[in-house]
Design a protein around this motif. Structure first.
Motif, PDB file in Angstrom:
ATOM      1  N   TYR A  48       1.157  -1.407   0.186  1.00  0.00           N
ATOM      2  CA  TYR A  48       0.636  -0.102   0.667  1.00  0.00           C
ATOM      3  C   TYR A  48       1.084   1.049  -0.138  1.00  0.00           C
ATOM      4  O   TYR A  48       0.385   1.860  -0.744  1.00  0.00           O
ATOM      5  CB  TYR A  48      -0.680  -0.323   0.739  1.00  0.00           C
ATOM      6  CG  TYR A  48      -1.888   1.382   1.503  1.00  0.00           C
ATOM      7  CD1 TYR A  48      -3.129   1.390   0.665  1.00  0.00           C
ATOM      8  CD2 TYR A  48      -1.709   2.154   2.087  1.00  0.00           C
ATOM      9  CE1 TYR A  48      -4.256   1.770   0.816  1.00  0.00           C
ATOM     10  CE2 TYR A  48      -1.971   2.929   1.866  1.00  0.00           C
ATOM     11  CZ  TYR A  48      -3.465   3.507   1.724  1.00  0.00           C
ATOM     12  OH  TYR A  48      -4.172   4.272   1.842  1.00  0.00           O
ATOM     13  N   LEU A  70      -1.761  -1.457  -4.893  1.00  0.00           N
ATOM     14  CA  LEU A  70      -3.485  -1.525  -4.695  1.00  0.00           C
ATOM     15  C   LEU A  70      -3.369  -2.973  -4.687  1.00  0.00           C
ATOM     16  O   LEU A  70      -4.038  -3.419  -4.285  1.00  0.00           O
ATOM     17  CB  LEU A  70      -3.896  -0.215  -5.308  1.00  0.00           C
ATOM     18  CG  LEU A  70      -4.223   1.054  -4.613  1.00  0.00           C
ATOM     19  CD1 LEU A  70      -4.834   2.124  -5.192  1.00  0.00           C
ATOM     20  CD2 LEU A  70      -3.869   1.285  -3.468  1.00  0.00           C
ATOM     21  N   THR A 108      -7.497   0.188   1.822  1.00  0.00           N
ATOM     22  CA  THR A 108      -7.735  -0.473   0.015  1.00  0.00           C
ATOM     23  C   THR A 108      -8.147  -0.410  -0.772  1.00  0.00           C
ATOM     24  O   THR A 108      -8.637   0.252  -1.383  1.00  0.00           O
ATOM     25  CB  THR A 108      -7.375  -2.352  -0.028  1.00  0.00           C
ATOM     26  OG1 THR A 108      -7.381  -2.993   0.429  1.00  0.00           O
ATOM     27  CG2 THR A 108      -5.534  -2.875   0.551  1.00  0.00           C
TER      28      THR A 108
END
Length: 819
Positions: free
Chosen positions: A463, A468, A495
């Protein structure tokens, strides 16, 4: 006849001494008692209270002599045939019985009622009052008062009121000295209460130390220690050593610790160990690590404990002995924890009484102590491992592996996985992301709890690297491994939040909070998600709950203040920003925001204060510089505004407006020469700036300089050129889109830099229009002051001045017309 009522005891029943009690004896016939002279005489006098020497025959006053039982072998019997009191029967004396008749007194009169309890006498007389004037009573009362003052002093100290505790202790000391003097005057010196004197002095010294009056505390302790009448006074040298340690006089602290250690017998093992631990700490403070390690080694050999073991590792680390560090670490993890394990609190049957008992003890005070002790042990072990791992082997990775193997062989097995994760964290600190990822990926095949923790860390790493997709994969793995892991759920929510799905992110944050209501990260992120969803009230509720948990969190306070700002409640926003200022007093952006809020509220003085504080911490903020300069111009202190506009000109040298502001301040303050020089400098840098030329024409005209014609000619040429450009731009609007773009580019490239003021400066008095020439206006030397109209100064001259006409009303001569 005299013996007719005398019954001899039967010889056959010798053992039954009390036989014959149920036989009726006419002796007890009360009908003829009034005629019995002997009875009446006994009733009137104390004669009947004496043991009878003769036996009387009822109904007559005659008496017969009875022999005593002393030395007589004959068995004497009563009138009922039983042996008399004190009589010998077969060599055994009859037990003595009472000789008093129940209910009779010396003053018993004929006809008095039977009153064995003496109830007819009435209530008892009142107790005799104590004589309060006696010296003994005064001493007793004074002693009681001293004890009360000592108790009040101790209570005040426990409540945190140290000043009151010291005052009570001093008063107790004064009264105790008065008590000792009175004792010496009225009684022998050995009657002095030494225990009371000791407690008063000890409490006074303790209160001095609590109030950091160390000199007075040491003097009081010396009084106790030097008095040989106090048997245990020598132990207080430990307290004196503690005071010297606080004063950083470590040599004296060690000296007094050793003196106290000599006066404490080996029976008090725990006390001696604590003193030796203090000695070791004092040696560490002085840098004498070898002596300190000796003290801790002795403690570990007698009674090992976590603090001594950890301090021993610190000493070996300071010395640099890797082998001794390893041995000390092994000793540390071998210390028994002496707590019950969690299996005790798990019910093994369905007995409701047992389950209720387990629920009751699952979180009681003893269980909390066990948790604290276990947490402290784990913290010591983890800290020691992180400390020695990089130095006990050739690399920190090998050192961590050794620590992990040692921990796995102990009863702290669960810490091995934490050490592995900490190893990955160390890789991250060293910017070695690949090794960190590899270390964390090793946990994918381990049990679910460890796998979830490792996957959570991996997700967070990806992250941070803005990957992602990978972050989402590992977040899913962490949640699937342990659905009740709040950190994994929070990471998964992050996320989803990054992908813009705020509703789903809020659901993950809520689930994390259901699993662990104290997960502050989830609560904070939930508030942020609600802000994104424009659910302001729910967001405010989240942050207020979080503020109750984290009282001094700057982020939480800023979010609450920002929400009130969004809700257009400036008073509440200012209040929360002020709380935030107390936490981060040097944040320049926060200070400027407070200044802006006060400015919007109309409080210029407070706005100036916070803007100025912001400028002190960050002197390159253009917005703050602009506001401060405008404030000084508004308050007619143009000289002070010059400083801020000059700094703005240094920060943004390509923007002409700041230099124009500096020149304008010189002009408004009456320094026309400096203003003229500044305008000339600006004209050399920006030769096509219309405003600068207008000011030059005006100043040269006012000062009667010859350059006025030159600057006037340049002004007309620049304005004509600017007018032609505007006409070209206007004509290009009817062409193609490309022509419009090219026309715009040409217009922009040819436009004069800094010909407009910022929105902040537009708000200055009298400045409602930007500085630009219009094609509809007559070409001339008119101008608009960027600082606004100059305030009229008070007239102090002796003669009246002739007012000047506006420059815009003057007509140009033919010599100023363009050629």
């Amino acid at each position: 006849k005299m013996m007719q009522n005398v019954h001899l005891a039967p010889e056959a029943d010798e053992d039954d001494l009390y036989s014959g009690y149920n036989d009726y004896n006419p002796t007890f016939d009360t009908e003829d008692l009034e005629n019995d002279v002997a009875f009446q005489q006994a009733a009137r006098t104390s004669y009947g209270r004496r043991p009878p020497g003769t036996a009387r025959i009822p109904g007559t006053s005659a008496s017969r002599p009875l022999g005593t039982g002393f030395g007589s072998k004959a068995t004497l019997t009563s009138s009922m045939g039983r042996p008399m009191t004190g009589a010998m029967q077969d060599g055994v004396s009859r037990p003595m019985t009472a000789v008093h008749a129940a209910g009779y007194t010396k003053a018993a009169m004929r006809g008095s009622s039977f009153d064995p309890l003496g109830q007819a006498r009435g209530p008892a007389p009142p107790l005799e009052m104590k004589n309060s004037d006696s010296s003994e009573e005064k001493i007793r009362q004074l002693e009681k008062k001293v004890n009360e003052l000592v108790e009040e002093s101790c209570i005040a100290n426990s409540c945190g009121d140290l000043k009151l505790a010291l005052e009570k202790a001093k008063e107790a000391g004064r009264k105790e000295r008065v008590l000792v003097r009175q004792r010496e005057q009225t009684a022998a010196p050995e009657n002095i209460n030494l225990d009371l004197t000791y407690s008063v002095l000890f409490n006074l010294a303790s209160q001095y130390a609590a109030n950091e009056m160390y000199v007075e505390a040491l003097n009081t302790y010396q009084v106790i220690v030097k008095n040989k009448m106090f048997s245990n006074g020598g132990r207080l040298k430990v307290n004196m050593g503690n005071i010297y340690l606080k004063q950083r006089n470590y040599s004296k602290a060690i000296k007094f610790y050793r003196m106290a250690l000599d006066q404490i017998s080996s029976v008090h093992k725990e006390t001696r160990i604590k003193i030796m631990q203090n000695i070791g700490v004092a040696f560490i403070k002085t840098g004498q690590y070898v002596d300190a390690s000796s003290s801790f080694e002795h403690i570990m050999s007698i009674s090992p404990n976590l603090k001594a073991g950890f301090n021993l590792i610190l000493c070996y680390f300071a010395i640099g002995n890797a082998e001794l560090m390893k041995k000390a670490f092994q000793k540390l993890i071998a210390i028994p924890l002496e707590v019950d394990y969690d299996d005790k609190y798990v019910s093994t049957n369905d007995d409701p009484h047992t389950n209720l008992l387990i629920e009751a003890i699952k979180n009681d005070s003893l269980r909390q102590i066990e948790r604290e002790r276990k947490s402290m042990a784990e913290e010591y072990i983890m800290t020691a491992a992180k400390l020695i791992a990089p130095v006990i082997e050739t690399s920190f990775a090998v050192g961590y592996d050794w620590c992990v193997e040692v921990v796995k062989a102990s009863h702290y097995v669960e810490l091995a996985n934490d050490l592995e994760i900490n190893k990955a964290t160390t890789y991250l600190r060293q910017q070695d992301f690949n090794q960190a990822l590899e270390t964390l990926k090793m946990f994918e095949k381990k049990d679910s709890r460890v796998k979830s923790a490792a996957a959570t860390n991996l997700s967070f790493l990806y992250y941070l690297e803005n990957e992602l997709a990978q972050a989402t994969n590992y977040a899913d793995l962490a949640v699937n491994s342990d659905r009740y892991n709040p950190a994994a759920l929070t990471n998964k929510g992050n996320t989803v939040f990054a992908n813009g799905d705020y509703e789903k992110a809020a659901e993950f944050y809520k689930e994390a909070l259901r699993n662990d209501s104290s997960c502050t990260e989830a609560l904070y992120n939930l508030g942020v998600a609600y802000k994104k969803l424009n659910r302001i009230d729910e967001a405010l509720d989240c942050f207020l709950k979080l503020h109750a948990i984290l009282r001094n969190s700057a982020q939480v306070l800023h979010q609450i203040a920002n929400i009130y700002e969004v809700m257009e409640d400036p008073s509440q926003a200012i209040g929360w920003f002020l709380q935030l200022i107390s936490v981060v007093p040097s944040d320049p952006h926060l200070l400027s925001k407070l200044g802006r809020l006060y400015d919007n509220e109309g409080d210029k003085s407070q706005a100036f204060h916070y803007y100025y504080e912001s400028y002190r911490y960050l002197p390159s903020n253009i917005e703050v510089i602009e506001w401060l300069g405008a404030y000084y111009i508004d308050t007619q202190f143009c000289e002070k505004a010059i400083e801020y506009f000059e700094r703005a000109a240094l920060i943004l040298p390509t923007q002409v407006k700041w230099q124009l502001m500096v020149a304008g301040c010189y002009r408004r303050s009456g320094n026309y020469q400096k203003a003229l020089e500044k305008y000339k400098v600006i004209h050399r840098k920006f030769p096509e700036n219309v405003e600068c030329l207008r000011f030059l024409v005006r100043l040269c005209t006012d000062m009667g300089l010859k350059e006025v014609q030159e600057y006037g000619t340049k002004l007309k040429k620049v304005e004509k050129l600017q007018e032609l450009r505007e006409q070209r731009i206007k004509s290009g609007r009817d062409g193609s889109a490309r022509s419009r773009r090219e026309g715009s580019a040409a217009g922009d490239s040819g436009s004069t830099k800094g010909e407009r003021l910022s929105a902040k400066l537009k708000a200055l008095p009298g400045t409602n229009e930007p500085y630009e020439s219009s094609s509809n206006k007559e070409i001339g030397a008119s101008y608009v002051d960027p600082l606004g109209p100059q305030a009229e100064r008070p007239k102090t001259a002796a003669r009246k001045r002739i007012e000047e006409d506006d420059f815009a009303d003057e007509e140009l001569g033919e010599d100023l017309l363009p050629e």
